[in-house]
Design an enzyme around this catalytic site. Structure first.
Site, PDB file in Angstrom:
ATOM      1  N   CYS A 122       0.817  -1.207   0.000  1.00  0.00           N
ATOM      2  CA  CYS A 122       0.000   0.000   0.000  1.00  0.00           C
ATOM      3  C   CYS A 122       0.852   1.260   0.000  1.00  0.00           C
ATOM      4  CB  CYS A 122      -0.919  -0.001   1.208  1.00  0.00           C
ATOM      5  SG  CYS A 122      -0.123  -0.482   2.739  1.00  0.00           S
ATOM      6  N   GLY A 156      -1.464  -1.071  -4.002  1.00  0.00           N
ATOM      7  CA  GLY A 156      -2.683  -0.271  -4.004  1.00  0.00           C
ATOM      8  C   GLY A 156      -2.357   1.147  -3.559  1.00  0.00           C
ATOM      9  N   ASN A 184      -4.218   3.831   3.139  1.00  0.00           N
ATOM     10  CA  ASN A 184      -4.173   2.888   2.022  1.00  0.00           C
ATOM     11  C   ASN A 184      -5.606   2.471   1.647  1.00  0.00           C
ATOM     12  OD1 ASN A 184      -4.575   1.353   4.419  1.00  0.00           O
ATOM     13  ND2 ASN A 184      -3.896  -0.478   3.343  1.00  0.00           N
ATOM     14  N   CYS A 216      -7.623  -0.013   2.083  1.00  0.00           N
ATOM     15  CA  CYS A 216      -8.558  -0.614   3.058  1.00  0.00           C
ATOM     16  C   CYS A 216      -8.549   0.070   4.408  1.00  0.00           C
ATOM     17  CB  CYS A 216      -8.239  -2.096   3.220  1.00  0.00           C
ATOM     18  SG  CYS A 216      -8.574  -3.045   1.734  1.00  0.00           S
ATOM     19  N   GLY A 217      -7.768   1.126   4.545  1.00  0.00           N
ATOM     20  CA  GLY A 217      -7.866   1.991   5.714  1.00  0.00           C
ATOM     21  C   GLY A 217      -7.021   1.616   6.912  1.00  0.00           C
ATOM     22  N   GLU A 218      -6.240   0.506   6.829  1.00  0.00           N
ATOM     23  CA  GLU A 218      -5.524   0.076   8.031  1.00  0.00           C
ATOM     24  C   GLU A 218      -4.175   0.763   8.235  1.00  0.00           C
ATOM     25  OE1 GLU A 218      -4.232  -3.044   4.942  1.00  0.00           O
ATOM     26  OE2 GLU A 218      -5.957  -1.769   5.367  1.00  0.00           O
ATOM     27  N   THR A 269      -6.745  -9.118   5.191  1.00  0.00           N
ATOM     28  CA  THR A 269      -6.225 -10.472   4.931  1.00  0.00           C
ATOM     29  C   THR A 269      -7.166 -11.330   4.094  1.00  0.00           C
ATOM     30  OG1 THR A 269      -7.066 -11.612   6.933  1.00  0.00           O
ATOM     31  CG2 THR A 269      -5.007 -10.388   7.155  1.00  0.00           C
ATOM     32  N   THR A 294      -7.124 -12.351   0.854  1.00  0.00           N
ATOM     33  CA  THR A 294      -6.505 -13.391   0.039  1.00  0.00           C
ATOM     34  C   THR A 294      -5.538 -14.245   0.832  1.00  0.00           C
ATOM     35  OG1 THR A 294      -6.685 -11.913  -1.873  1.00  0.00           O
ATOM     36  CG2 THR A 294      -5.297 -13.841  -2.114  1.00  0.00           C
ATOM     37  N   ILE A 295      -4.692 -13.632   1.650  1.00  0.00           N
ATOM     38  CA  ILE A 295      -3.751 -14.465   2.405  1.00  0.00           C
ATOM     39  C   ILE A 295      -4.493 -15.291   3.457  1.00  0.00           C
ATOM     40  CG2 ILE A 295      -1.767 -12.975   1.977  1.00  0.00           C
ATOM     41  CD1 ILE A 295      -1.978 -12.053   4.921  1.00  0.00           C
TER      42      ILE A 295
END
Length: 573
Positions: free
Chosen positions: A86, A114, A267, A269-271, A417, A419-420
């Site tokens: 990100c 991203g 980023n 997704c905001g984390e 998380t 996909t992982i």
């Protein structure tokens, strides 16, 4: 290595290397070896043993106790070794600046990353432009340009680009921004959030007027009732899931390097709140693998968890070292602050294995205790690295100086998380189980992936309660609310939409309290949720000290990836 069929499908579709003809020539074991060897080479600069750590990093990933973000899994050991997930890029109020950023974003998306943007510097729509004699088209029009570019660039040939678009609540075009995704075909590659100040939220409570301010002159263009703006945010979040909120004052309060500038963006997704030209390297610990039996009862293997966190921090610091940066500005900022974001996945499954309902005070208390431990160990690991490698270069002007030497300006972040989590075969992030059986639709080139939660089926099987009726309900509805299972089991196995939003918020707040960066979490709501429910969630989020908030009401969009139940025509083919 215990990979599920869905994990293998994902790895083959996105991660394993192929030759020029598209034929696979890498196994999952070889992938983890490739990544471990490449990241362990970061030891050389500091006198460490690459061979020792290559083996340690391989075991860490192959055991599925820890996985790094997708670009690291995809690109480590390759010629173009871009490892960050990100980035945040600045958007200036000039045609040259906007198109420079557009080019930079395209390069990032191509490499697997991203991007996040705060568009609040762009002058409002219809504003006079002295240099050309024309009028401005406004930030939303340029977002559409970024969206179109993203649509045409498939990240690294493997991932579609993702963006966060933020506009501050005092921008004159904020009302247009709020409604921008009402058309489902518009800004498809953007998550959008309104950047809100505490002053705005106070104005809403007081039913006061709110000024919309020109970003260049800083003069008030007009005033509107704060409640009017708030109601519009709530209405569109109810309709489409967008916009979310980003709490700008909370972001800046937690800024570890304020001398370098204000943080007003995250980023996709905001984390991870980031400075302009900053990137972050993420990884997550699989909590579901740290439940052991102790004296006949389930317990957390806290020693093993601590060892994993220590090694994961070293891994992620090596990622900063081994990364090949797309832009010199990004390399300077990232190496200067060395931010990493270690998070968790498998929280819902850990709770089930421990016999603790997600919707319980016991779960909230454990979440706080566990994340406090992870955060403290991560900080300890970062401190220990200083003895070998020194502090992060910008440390002297950070909030930690002169008392707390650290290698990394931030250490923890709770990523989604998605996909992982599939690769690890566990539940995503700190989310409750979306469903006990579900399907992911329109993924990996329009495939449908079907999944039944193995932790749940094993538990019910051991209790001899996995009857045909229960299995049919799980597969048909995705939950066991309408079965004759004991009440305590139903409570333990409650899924996202059957858990009240206050529990979702409480979990997010519990983990945020002990997370350096932020927590990416979606408050999943049933289709029947009302606008007032969303208003209460957004208001409460600020009171709980969250840095951002996102909701999603089931069925509010014509297409959604996650769908409860596995009984569908597509799944049967």
């Amino acid at each position: 290595m215990n990979l599920t069929p869905n994990a293998i499908t994902v790895l083959e579709s996105r991660y394993l290397l192929r030759d020029a003809d598209g034929v696979l020539h890498e196994t999952p074991e070889q992938l983890f070896r490739r990544v471990a060897n490449a990241i362990a080479m970061g030891e050389k600069k500091f006198g460490g043993d690459p061979l020792k750590y290559a083996e340690a990093f391989y075991e860490l990933m192959a055991s599925l106790r820890f996985l790094p973000n997708s670009p690291t899994l995809m690109n480590a050991g390759l010629e173009k070794q871009q490892l960050s997930a990100c980035f945040v890029l600045p958007v200036e109020d000039s045609l040259e600046g906007i198109f420079d950023t557009l080019k930079e974003a395209a390069l990032i998306h191509q490499s697997g990353g991203g991007t996040g943007f705060n568009f609040s510097k762009i002058r409002p729509k219809n504003d006079f432009i002295p240099a050309s004699g024309g009028t401005a088209s406004g930030p939303v029009s340029f977002m559409e340009l970024f969206d179109a570019s993203t649509e045409r660039i498939k990240q690294g040939g493997k991932r579609r680009g993702a963006n966060m678009g933020i506009l501050n609540c005092d921008h004159p075009d904020v009302e247009e921004f709020i409604s921008a995704k009402t058309d489902v075909n518009r800004l498809r590659n953007f998550n959008i959030s309104v950047g809100v100040y505490d002053a705005f939220l106070d104005a809403v409570k007081k039913k006061a007027a709110w000024p919309l301010i020109h970003p260049n002159t800083r003069k008030t263009v007009r005033e509107i009732p704060a409640v009017q703006l708030w109601d519009s945010i709530i209405d569109h979040a109810w309709r489409t899931g967008d916009p979310g909120l980003v709490f700008l004052d909370a972001l800046e309060k937690a800024n570890p390097t304020p001398a370098q500038g204000v943080i007003n963006c995250t980023n996709p997704c905001g984390e991870v709140p980031l400075l302009p030209f900053e990137a972050c390297n993420l990884g997550s610990v699989n909590l579901s693998l740290f439940v052991i039996s102790r004296e006949g009862k389930p317990a957390i293997d806290i020693d093993a968890l601590g060892e994993t966190v220590m090694l994961a921090v070293r891994f992620l610091d090596n990622v900063v070292e081994q990364n090949q940066y797309i832009l010199p500005q990004i390399e300077k900022t990232v190496r200067g602050n060395r931010k990493i974001g270690l998070g968790v996945m498998g929280w819902a499954e850990m709770l089930i294995l421990l016999g603790i309902p997600y919707a319980s005070e016991e779960a909230i208390a454990l979440g706080k205790k566990l994340m406090k431990f992870i955060n403290e160990v991560a900080k300890e690991a970062s401190h220990a690295l200083c003895a070998e490698r020194g502090t992060f270069p910008e440390w002297i002007d950070s909030v930690y100086a002169p008392a707390v030497p650290l290698r990394n300006a931030t250490r923890t972040a709770i990523a989604p998380t998605g996909t992982i989590g599939v690769i690890a075969g566990t539940s995503p992030s700190i989310e409750p189980l979306f469903a006990l059986a579900f399907r992911r639709e329109n993924v990996l080139g329009h495939k449908t992936l079907v999944e039944e939660n193995s932790v749940v089926t094993k538990l019910l099987g051991e209790k001899k309660l996995l009857s045909e009726h229960v299995l049919k309900k799980m597969r048909g509805e995705g939950h066991v609310e309408n079965t004759d299972l004991p009440a305590e089991l139903k409570l333990l196995l409650k899924t996202a939409q059957h858990i009240g939003p206050h529990w979702h918020l409480a979990h997010q707040a519990a983990f945020q309290e002990f997370t350096d960066n932020a927590v990416s979490k979606t408050i999943n709501l049933p289709n029947s949720a009302a606008r007032e429910d969303i208003a209460q969630i957004y208001s409460k989020a600020r009171d709980l000290g969250l840095k951002g908030i996102t909701v999603f009401r089931d069925g509010c969009k014509p297409l959604q990836v996650m769908n409860a139940g596995t009984s569908c025509e597509v799944c049967a083919t």
